[in-house]
Motif scaffolding. Structure first.
Motif, PDB file in Angstrom:
ATOM      1  N   MET A   1       0.627  -1.000  -0.014  1.00  0.00           N
ATOM      2  CA  MET A   1       0.005  -0.055  -0.029  1.00  0.00           C
ATOM      3  C   MET A   1       1.000   1.127  -0.012  1.00  0.00           C
ATOM      4  O   MET A   1       1.867   1.444   0.693  1.00  0.00           O
ATOM      5  N   LEU A   2       0.433   2.142  -0.939  1.00  0.00           N
ATOM      6  CA  LEU A   2       1.346   3.537  -0.879  1.00  0.00           C
ATOM      7  C   LEU A   2       0.545   4.570  -0.450  1.00  0.00           C
ATOM      8  O   LEU A   2      -0.707   4.770  -0.945  1.00  0.00           O
ATOM      9  N   ILE A   3       0.748   5.277   0.663  1.00  0.00           N
ATOM     10  CA  ILE A   3      -0.103   6.281   1.092  1.00  0.00           C
ATOM     11  C   ILE A   3       1.055   7.861   0.886  1.00  0.00           C
ATOM     12  O   ILE A   3       2.192   7.527   1.144  1.00  0.00           O
ATOM     13  N   VAL A   4       0.429   8.705   0.563  1.00  0.00           N
ATOM     14  CA  VAL A   4       1.150  10.000   0.544  1.00  0.00           C
ATOM     15  C   VAL A   4       0.260  10.810   1.404  1.00  0.00           C
ATOM     16  O   VAL A   4      -1.054  11.084   1.308  1.00  0.00           O
ATOM     17  N   ILE A   5       1.107  11.501   2.390  1.00  0.00           N
ATOM     18  CA  ILE A   5       0.448  12.366   3.372  1.00  0.00           C
ATOM     19  C   ILE A   5       0.622  13.877   2.646  1.00  0.00           C
ATOM     20  O   ILE A   5       1.675  14.151   2.685  1.00  0.00           O
ATOM     21  N   CYS A   6      -0.292  14.435   2.485  1.00  0.00           N
ATOM     22  CA  CYS A   6      -0.420  15.776   1.826  1.00  0.00           C
ATOM     23  C   CYS A   6      -0.903  17.094   2.697  1.00  0.00           C
ATOM     24  O   CYS A   6      -1.701  16.794   3.652  1.00  0.00           O
ATOM     25  N   GLY A   7      -0.661  18.315   2.006  1.00  0.00           N
ATOM     26  CA  GLY A   7      -1.347  19.495   2.607  1.00  0.00           C
ATOM     27  C   GLY A   7      -0.108  20.568   2.761  1.00  0.00           C
ATOM     28  O   GLY A   7       1.066  20.285   2.303  1.00  0.00           O
ATOM     29  N   LEU A  65       8.011   6.274  -5.112  1.00  0.00           N
ATOM     30  CA  LEU A  65       6.824   5.645  -5.085  1.00  0.00           C
ATOM     31  C   LEU A  65       6.907   4.400  -5.985  1.00  0.00           C
ATOM     32  O   LEU A  65       6.437   3.373  -5.617  1.00  0.00           O
ATOM     33  N   LEU A  66       7.519   4.632  -7.366  1.00  0.00           N
ATOM     34  CA  LEU A  66       7.570   3.623  -8.232  1.00  0.00           C
ATOM     35  C   LEU A  66       8.457   2.501  -7.643  1.00  0.00           C
ATOM     36  O   LEU A  66       8.003   1.284  -7.846  1.00  0.00           O
ATOM     37  N   ASN A  67       9.496   2.628  -7.029  1.00  0.00           N
ATOM     38  CA  ASN A  67      10.361   1.976  -6.817  1.00  0.00           C
ATOM     39  C   ASN A  67       9.839   1.038  -5.405  1.00  0.00           C
ATOM     40  O   ASN A  67       9.924  -0.262  -5.572  1.00  0.00           O
ATOM     41  N   TRP A  68       9.072   1.596  -4.590  1.00  0.00           N
ATOM     42  CA  TRP A  68       8.449   0.816  -3.522  1.00  0.00           C
ATOM     43  C   TRP A  68       7.545  -0.096  -4.088  1.00  0.00           C
ATOM     44  O   TRP A  68       7.338  -1.050  -3.779  1.00  0.00           O
ATOM     45  N   TYR A  69       6.600   0.313  -5.053  1.00  0.00           N
ATOM     46  CA  TYR A  69       5.556  -0.328  -5.874  1.00  0.00           C
ATOM     47  C   TYR A  69       6.245  -1.566  -6.490  1.00  0.00           C
ATOM     48  O   TYR A  69       5.726  -2.682  -6.413  1.00  0.00           O
ATOM     49  N   SER A  70       7.392  -1.324  -7.366  1.00  0.00           N
ATOM     50  CA  SER A  70       7.910  -2.488  -7.955  1.00  0.00           C
ATOM     51  C   SER A  70       8.614  -3.431  -7.140  1.00  0.00           C
ATOM     52  O   SER A  70       8.664  -4.632  -7.096  1.00  0.00           O
TER      53      SER A  70
END
Ligand SMILES: Nc1ncnc2c1ncn2[C@@H]1O[C@H](COP(=O)(O)OP(=O)(O)OP(=O)(O)O)[C@@H](O)[C@H]1O
Ligand SMILES: O=C(O)[C@H](O)[C@@H](O)[C@H](O)[C@H](O)CO
Length: 220
Positions: A1-7, A65-70
């Protein structure tokens, strides 16, 4: 799971992401570590970045993010991602914007199925916290804050998939979906109203309470 905490700057992205990554045992990265020295110097002088200045930074974050995903790793990235098009870019590399060498290194999938969690905190609360925060490498005062709020684009609450309290008495939270028509991808964005009296632990508990609910919405 990929999460981006933004704001916006000072909303608590780094503090909340670190704590959440620790509790979930996820990878963690802070987008501030990926800014060029030129961009950092602009911001140190209270000057907001333009789209053009943010683009190489966003591409490098997409690669994280792509690296984590891969590698089939779960990860949390603390990143402002203020505009919808920045979120599109993080979720799905806009391949036509990349240089030839970057294109060669990036393979499908082009949709990372990110859950963005936007910490929605009022300006006065952030200004108070930034005035107390003394050790930040980039944001030295509150001069930056108005432009951050002007730039922030949140999905409208009327388009939400789910609304309600996911923890305790707080009821202003909603989950929405954002679609990128240019490359036919979509991702989710959970807008979490982090009230002044909510501690970091409250915010983290809210997210931990929400994540199982989010699983019901995943249509990917
Ligand atoms: N819920 C909270 N209650 C009280 N203080 C908080 C809360 N969340 C964050 N803070 C404090 O507010 C300040 C800003 O938080 P933090 O540095 O995590 O924000 P940020 O969004 O990562 O900022 P930036 O984008 O500038 O890096 C910090 O001093 C942090 O300790
Ligand atoms: O998109 C932006 O304007 C920047 O990312 C900022 O949000 C900074 O990264 C952050 O505020 C500095 O800590």
């Amino acid at each position: 799971m990929l999460i981006v905490i933004c704001g916006v700057a000072g909303c608590g992205k780094t503090t909340v992401s670190r704590e959440l990554a620790k509790r979930l045992d996820f990878e963690f990265a802070d987008a501030d570590d990926y800014h060029s020295e030129e961009n950092k110097n602009l911001m140190r002088n209270g000057i907001s970045l333009t789209d053009k200045e943010r683009l190489p930074w966003l591409i490098s974050l997409h690669k994280v993010l792509l690296n984590w995903y891969s590698n089939k790793q779960s990860g949390i990235l603390a990143c402002s991602a203020l505009k919808q098009k920045y979120r599109h870019l993080l979720n799905s590399n806009l391949i036509y914007k990349l240089s030839d060498s970057d294109k060669e290194n990036l393979n499908p999938p082009y949709n990372l199925n990110i859950l963005f969690i936007c910490l929605n905190v009022d300006k006065e609360t952030i200004a108070e916290r930034l005035a107390k925060r003394k050790d930040h490498d980039i944001v030295k005062d509150t001069s930056f804050l108005n432009s951050q709020f002007e730039t922030l684009e949140l999905p409208s609450k009327s388009d939400c998939l789910w609304t309600g309290s996911s923890y305790g008495k707080y009821k202003d939270n909603y989950l929405s979906i954002e679609k990128s028509y240019s490359n036919n991808t979509f991702y989710y964005i959970y807008v979490l109203r982090a009230f002044k009296d909510m501690t970091v632990n409250d915010v983290v508990l809210n997210i931990l309470d929400f994540l199982p609910k989010f699983d019901n919405f995943k249509i990917i």
